[in-house]
Design a protein around this motif. Structure first.
Motif, short mmCIF file in Angstrom:
data_model
loop_
_atom_site.label_atom_id
_atom_site.label_comp_id
_atom_site.label_asym_id
_atom_site.label_seq_id
_atom_site.Cartn_x
_atom_site.Cartn_y
_atom_site.Cartn_z
N CYS A 353 0.83 -1.21 0.00
CA CYS A 353 0.00 0.00 0.00
C CYS A 353 0.86 1.25 0.00
O CYS A 353 1.90 1.31 0.66
CB CYS A 353 -0.90 -0.02 1.24
SG CYS A 353 -1.71 1.55 1.64
N ALA A 362 1.54 7.78 -6.87
CA ALA A 362 0.67 6.60 -6.85
C ALA A 362 0.82 5.78 -8.12
O ALA A 362 0.91 4.54 -8.07
CB ALA A 362 -0.78 7.03 -6.66
N VAL A 376 -3.94 2.00 -2.91
CA VAL A 376 -3.65 3.43 -2.85
C VAL A 376 -4.65 4.04 -1.87
O VAL A 376 -5.87 4.00 -2.09
CB VAL A 376 -3.77 4.11 -4.22
CG1 VAL A 376 -3.51 5.61 -4.10
CG2 VAL A 376 -2.82 3.48 -5.22
#
Length: 426
Positions: A353, A362, A376
């Motif tokens: 994550c 991201a 994310v």
């Protein structure tokens, strides 16, 4: 040695009988309509709830043996079947009934110039073997997924859950018989390790084996099997807090990922924090984790920011460990690239994550982190077939062939090509 060979011969004969019975049953299951399968799943759910007392009683015996053997709290949590958990697995069967049936789905197709109609359609695997540890809810999930996808299931649960699994399978088989369906759609092996060896080498009788458990179990099955295997992996899961993270969000995600249910494979084991936010974030998150009784293995920079929170020096072994408990490794990184490099070195490719408000960061994380699930701004605890809307799951695959991530109905099917003509010759 002679006794060992005798045990293996007995297991081989037992598995062969189970495989032959399952092979016959699989032909019948392949003919069931969705309506028939969905109705059966509803009755099976009722049967599980009706058998709650015997399941919980069997589970208490398993837990008592486990306590006498000194099992860890995390293993006991995975093993435990409370009335609430019995209700939950029964509801999972009902949820499966509400999902589309993958069998018969047309994956692709077309009509050739000569008029031949060609379709690739989903069909059941046939006979699926499942080798797993500790978690008796897997017994119900596997049986339900197998029925809905038209597969006969041969289950070999761990000895730690022997009485619980026996009570569950007895209820399932009795319910199948009452419905006029073959009880051998679900079979349970309860022998020793020889049963595992016999199952994973029953090529020609078993079409697929799925291991689910610790690293040692998975390695044993993957390296020793002559039957095709879908590898479900261990979960050395990371949360990376980026320089552009919303730190309140990051705190909630990191703590939930670690403490919500630390014994399961989607719980976070490592926390990486970008140096630009470490001074502000680490004192908060370390204090919160410590207040929830998390043992912290921290690198030098994280330790320097821990204040009065007790930490242990992090080791390479700790970075590599799936704790299955209230323990976590924590470190500071200088960049997104360093975080990705660290994850690449220690991840088991299960779930990782990033917490960030920077969409470019991201995108880079998603593209470069080679895991079955990349999160994310969300807790790693969402890596789950039920949370993904698949109903139950049979495991989370960390391999790249056939299935990856949470495996449910579609992943228990293969395909065949159907060619429909009216006399064409070549």
């Amino acid at each position: 040695m002679k006794n060992m060979n005798s045990n293996l011969e007995q297991s081989t004969a037992r598995v062969a009988a189970a495989g032959k019975a399952a092979r016959v049953v699989s032909k019948r299951l392949a003919l069931l309509s969705r309506a028939e399968k969905d109705a059966a799943l509803g009755v099976l759910a009722d049967a599980i709830e009706a058998a709650e007392a015997s399941i919980v009683a069997g589970n208490e015996r398993d837990l008592e043996r486990g306590r006498d053997a000194g099992i860890s709290d995390s293993l006991a949590d995975r093993l435990r079947m409370t009335p609430e958990r019995v209700s939950a697995v029964a509801q999972a069967l009902r949820d499966l009934a509400a999902l589309p049936d993958p069998v018969g789905e047309v994956v692709r197709g077309n009509t050739l110039a000569n008029g031949l109609q060609i379709k690739q359609v989903r069909v059941p695997m046939g006979v699926v073997g499942m080798v797993y540890e500790a978690r008796p809810n897997v017994t119900v999930d596997a049986a339900g997924l197998g029925l809905k996808s038209g597969n006969a299931m041969i289950l070999r649960g761990g000895s730690a859950a022997a009485d619980t699994n026996a009570a569950i399978v007895a209820a399932l088989r009795e319910s199948l018989e009452r419905q006029g369906l073959p009880a051998d759609a679900v079979q349970l092996l309860n022998g020793g390790h020889e049963d595992v060896q016999a199952l994973i080498t029953a090529r020609g009788l078993v079409d697929l084996v799925i291991p689910r458990g610790g690293a040692k179990l998975i390695e044993t099955v993957v390296t020793g099997s002559t039957v095709p295997v879908i590898e479900t992996g261990t979960g050395n899961v990371h949360v990376y807090v980026d320089a552009a993270a919303d730190l309140d969000m990051a705190l909630e995600i990191a703590v939930n990922s670690k403490t919500h249910r630390p014994s399961v494979c989607n719980a976070a084991e490592s926390l990486l924090v970008h140096r630009d936010v470490a001074d502000e974030f680490l004192p908060r998150v370390l204090r919160t984790l410590a207040d929830k009784d998390v043992t912290l293995h921290a690198d030098e920079r994280a330790t320097a920011l821990a204040g009065d929170v007790e930490t242990k020096p992090v080791t390479d072994e700790a970075w590599n460990t799936e704790f299955h408990d209230l323990e976590m490794s924590v470190g500071v990184v200088d960049s997104l690239d360093e975080a990705i490099e660290h994850i690449d070195g220690y991840s088991t490719h299960h779930t990782d994550c990033i917490v960030t408000e920077n969409r470019a960061a991201a995108r880079a994380f998603i593209a470069q982190v080679d895991s079955a699930v990349v999160m994310v701004n969300a807790s790693t605890r969402f890596t789950d077939g039920g949370e993904f809307g698949f109903g139950a799951e049979i495991g989370i695959s960390t391999q790249k062939l056939h299935a990856r991530g949470p495996m449910a109905l579609a992943e228990l099917t293969t395909t065949k090509w159907v060619v429909d003509g009216d006399g064409q010759i070549r």
